[in-house]
Design a protein around this motif. Sequence first.
Motif, PDB file in Angstrom:
ATOM      1  N   ILE A 195      14.475 -33.672   5.782  1.00 20.62           N
ATOM      2  CA  ILE A 195      14.471 -33.715   4.311  1.00 20.62           C
ATOM      3  C   ILE A 195      15.336 -34.834   3.746  1.00 20.62           C
ATOM      4  O   ILE A 195      15.291 -35.118   2.543  1.00 20.62           O
ATOM      5  CB  ILE A 195      14.926 -32.362   3.719  1.00 20.62           C
ATOM      6  N   GLY A 196      16.169 -35.453   4.579  1.00 19.87           N
ATOM      7  CA  GLY A 196      16.995 -36.556   4.111  1.00 19.87           C
ATOM      8  C   GLY A 196      18.189 -36.132   3.288  1.00 19.87           C
ATOM      9  O   GLY A 196      18.712 -36.920   2.487  1.00 19.87           O
ATOM     10  N   PRO A 211      27.779 -30.595  -4.480  1.00 13.36           N
ATOM     11  CA  PRO A 211      26.672 -30.163  -5.338  1.00 13.36           C
ATOM     12  C   PRO A 211      25.416 -29.892  -4.504  1.00 13.36           C
ATOM     13  O   PRO A 211      25.075 -30.658  -3.602  1.00 13.36           O
ATOM     14  CB  PRO A 211      26.468 -31.355  -6.278  1.00 13.36           C
ATOM     15  N   GLY A 212      24.752 -28.802  -4.815  1.00 18.97           N
ATOM     16  CA  GLY A 212      23.539 -28.459  -4.075  1.00 18.97           C
ATOM     17  C   GLY A 212      23.241 -26.974  -4.164  1.00 18.97           C
ATOM     18  O   GLY A 212      23.618 -26.301  -5.122  1.00 18.97           O
ATOM     19  N   ILE A 213      22.587 -26.457  -3.142  1.00 26.68           N
ATOM     20  CA  ILE A 213      22.182 -25.054  -3.123  1.00 26.68           C
ATOM     21  C   ILE A 213      22.723 -24.383  -1.867  1.00 26.68           C
ATOM     22  O   ILE A 213      22.799 -24.995  -0.798  1.00 26.68           O
ATOM     23  CB  ILE A 213      20.638 -24.926  -3.174  1.00 26.68           C
ATOM     24  N   THR A 214      23.120 -23.131  -2.023  1.00 29.19           N
ATOM     25  CA  THR A 214      23.567 -22.319  -0.889  1.00 29.19           C
ATOM     26  C   THR A 214      22.652 -21.099  -0.800  1.00 29.19           C
ATOM     27  O   THR A 214      22.459 -20.383  -1.795  1.00 29.19           O
ATOM     28  CB  THR A 214      25.032 -21.875  -1.060  1.00 29.19           C
ATOM     29  N   ILE A 215      22.088 -20.874   0.395  1.00 32.80           N
ATOM     30  CA  ILE A 215      21.070 -19.834   0.591  1.00 32.80           C
ATOM     31  C   ILE A 215      21.557 -18.837   1.641  1.00 32.80           C
ATOM     32  O   ILE A 215      22.110 -19.238   2.676  1.00 32.80           O
ATOM     33  CB  ILE A 215      19.747 -20.450   1.093  1.00 32.80           C
ATOM     34  N   PRO A 216      21.360 -17.541   1.424  1.00 31.98           N
ATOM     35  CA  PRO A 216      21.778 -16.563   2.437  1.00 31.98           C
ATOM     36  C   PRO A 216      20.818 -16.549   3.637  1.00 31.98           C
ATOM     37  O   PRO A 216      19.618 -16.752   3.489  1.00 31.98           O
ATOM     38  CB  PRO A 216      21.727 -15.235   1.682  1.00 31.98           C
ATOM     39  N   ILE A 276      22.606 -26.907   1.323  1.00 32.20           N
ATOM     40  CA  ILE A 276      21.864 -28.167   1.265  1.00 32.20           C
ATOM     41  C   ILE A 276      22.423 -28.985   0.104  1.00 32.20           C
ATOM     42  O   ILE A 276      22.469 -28.509  -1.038  1.00 32.20           O
ATOM     43  CB  ILE A 276      20.354 -27.934   1.054  1.00 32.20           C
ATOM     44  N   THR A 277      22.850 -30.192   0.395  1.00 29.48           N
ATOM     45  CA  THR A 277      23.437 -31.058  -0.633  1.00 29.48           C
ATOM     46  C   THR A 277      22.347 -31.833  -1.362  1.00 29.48           C
ATOM     47  O   THR A 277      21.422 -32.356  -0.735  1.00 29.48           O
ATOM     48  CB  THR A 277      24.421 -32.053   0.007  1.00 29.48           C
ATOM     49  N   HIS A 303      16.250 -30.488  -8.353  1.00 33.65           N
ATOM     50  CA  HIS A 303      14.850 -30.901  -8.343  1.00 33.65           C
ATOM     51  C   HIS A 303      14.469 -31.620  -7.050  1.00 33.65           C
ATOM     52  O   HIS A 303      13.291 -31.737  -6.720  1.00 33.65           O
ATOM     53  CB  HIS A 303      14.565 -31.808  -9.552  1.00 33.65           C
ATOM     54  N   GLU A 304      15.494 -32.091  -6.290  1.00 35.45           N
ATOM     55  CA  GLU A 304      15.219 -32.794  -5.040  1.00 35.45           C
ATOM     56  C   GLU A 304      15.143 -31.844  -3.842  1.00 35.45           C
ATOM     57  O   GLU A 304      14.388 -32.084  -2.895  1.00 35.45           O
ATOM     58  CB  GLU A 304      16.312 -33.838  -4.771  1.00 35.45           C
ATOM     59  N   ILE A 305      15.913 -30.770  -3.888  1.00 34.58           N
ATOM     60  CA  ILE A 305      16.036 -29.925  -2.692  1.00 34.58           C
ATOM     61  C   ILE A 305      15.389 -28.553  -2.828  1.00 34.58           C
ATOM     62  O   ILE A 305      15.211 -27.854  -1.830  1.00 34.58           O
ATOM     63  CB  ILE A 305      17.523 -29.736  -2.317  1.00 34.58           C
TER      64      ILE A 305
END
Length: 405
Positions: free
Chosen positions: A23-24, A77-82, A95-96, A100-102
Motif C-alpha cells: 500500500i506504500g 497520523p493515521g488509523i488504528t484497527i483492532p 497504518i500511517t 482518504h488515502e488509507i
Amino acid sequence: MSNSDLLDKKLCEKLAQSASLTIGHDVLITDSFGYVVASNDPDRVDSLHEASLEVIQSARKIYHDAAAARKFAGTKPGITIPIIIDSIVIGTIGITGAPHEISQYALLIQQLAQIFLDFEKRQRSTTRTDYRKKNLLREIITYDSRSHDEAAICESAYEFGIDLNAARIAVKLEEIEGRHDDASEETRVHQAKIMECLLRHFDHPQDFVCPQNNTGYVVFAFGLRSIQPQQYLEMLQQKCLCVNSECLTVGIRLRIGIGFFSHSVETLRQSYENACFALKSIHAGIRNSTCLYIGDVVLEKIAASLPDGICSEISAQMFGRVMQAKNRKEVLLTIEHWFQQRFNFVQTAQALHIHKSTLVYRFRRIRETCGLDMYDLDKVLAIYLLDIRHKLCGQSDSRTSSIVM
C-alpha cells in the motif's frame, strides 16, 4: 496463554512488511498492551503505541489526525484497527497516512491479519494437543504400578474425553518403508495421509489415535458394548485391513499389530505390548501377513519367553544334527510349513510348492541325515519353537543364539 502470546512475532513482521510494500504506507502491529511487535520501521519495534490502548479497550477502529496523534506517545497520523480473534482483541494494526488515502486498505489488512493470526493460533493449539496426546501415550505404554499414578493418567485421558477403564484394544501400526529419524517433507505428507485415514475409520469419540514417531502410530480402539467381543474383533480387523488398503492406494505400505482387550491402564499397556509383539512376528517373517492379531501368535509368544539356558541345552543335546545339517534351512522351512499346516501332508506339499512324492523323499532324507522323524510331533514342535525364538531375537546365523548352528 495470554492474548499477547497469540501474536507470532515472525508472522507479524511478514504481515507488516508485506502490507507496507503493497500500500506504500507505514504499517505496525501491536500486542494487547499497545507495544509494537512488528513494523516496517524497525525503530518503532518494542515502543508504546499509545493510540492502540483506546482501540484495544473499545474494540473499534479510530482515526487520528495530526493534532490527535500528538497527544499519544509513539503515534503518527493515521488509523488504528483492532485485531480480533474469537471475539477477543489480541492487538492492533496501525497504518500511517491521511484517511482518504488509507481507508480503502484498512478493512482488507485487518481481515488478512485476522485470518493469518487465527490460522497460526489453531496451528499452535493443534501442536499443543498433539504434544499432550503423545505424553499421554508415553505414560500409558510405560505404565508401572510401582512408580506411576494410575489416577493421574486417567485424569489426563479424561481431558481428551477418553475413559481408560472402558473396554478397548491397542492397535500398533508402522510404515514399512519409512525411516524413524526421517523428518523430510515426504515423511510429513505420509504422516498426514495416514492420520487422516485412521481418524476417518476410528471416529468414535472414545477412540484414541496418536502418531508415535515419524513411522509409527497407535490406536486405542474403543470396544463397543453392544457387540460381542469376537464380533468386535472381526470388525476391528476389517477396519485395519481397510486402512491398509487405502494407504496402499497412495503408495504407503503398513504393518499392523492388534492386542488383546483391556479394561485398565495396566491391561492397556499389556495390550499395546501384545500389538507390538504381533508386529514383531510379521517383521520376523514368521507369519505372511500385514495385519496380525496377538491371539493368532500365542505359540510364538510362548517361544519368545523361553529361557536362554533351557533353549541352548535342548538345542545342543537333542537337535545338534538338525542344526548342523548342510540343508538346515530346507529342514527348518519344511518343519515350519508342516506345523503351520497342522501336520496335513497334502497342504504342506502345496505350501512348499512341491509334489507329494518330493515331500515323501524329503521326510525320508531328514530322518536319515538329521535323525528326526517328522511324525515325532513333540520333537517337531520343539524345533519349531526354537526356530521361532531365533527369528524373533533377530539374530543372524553367524551369531550365538538359542539354536546351535
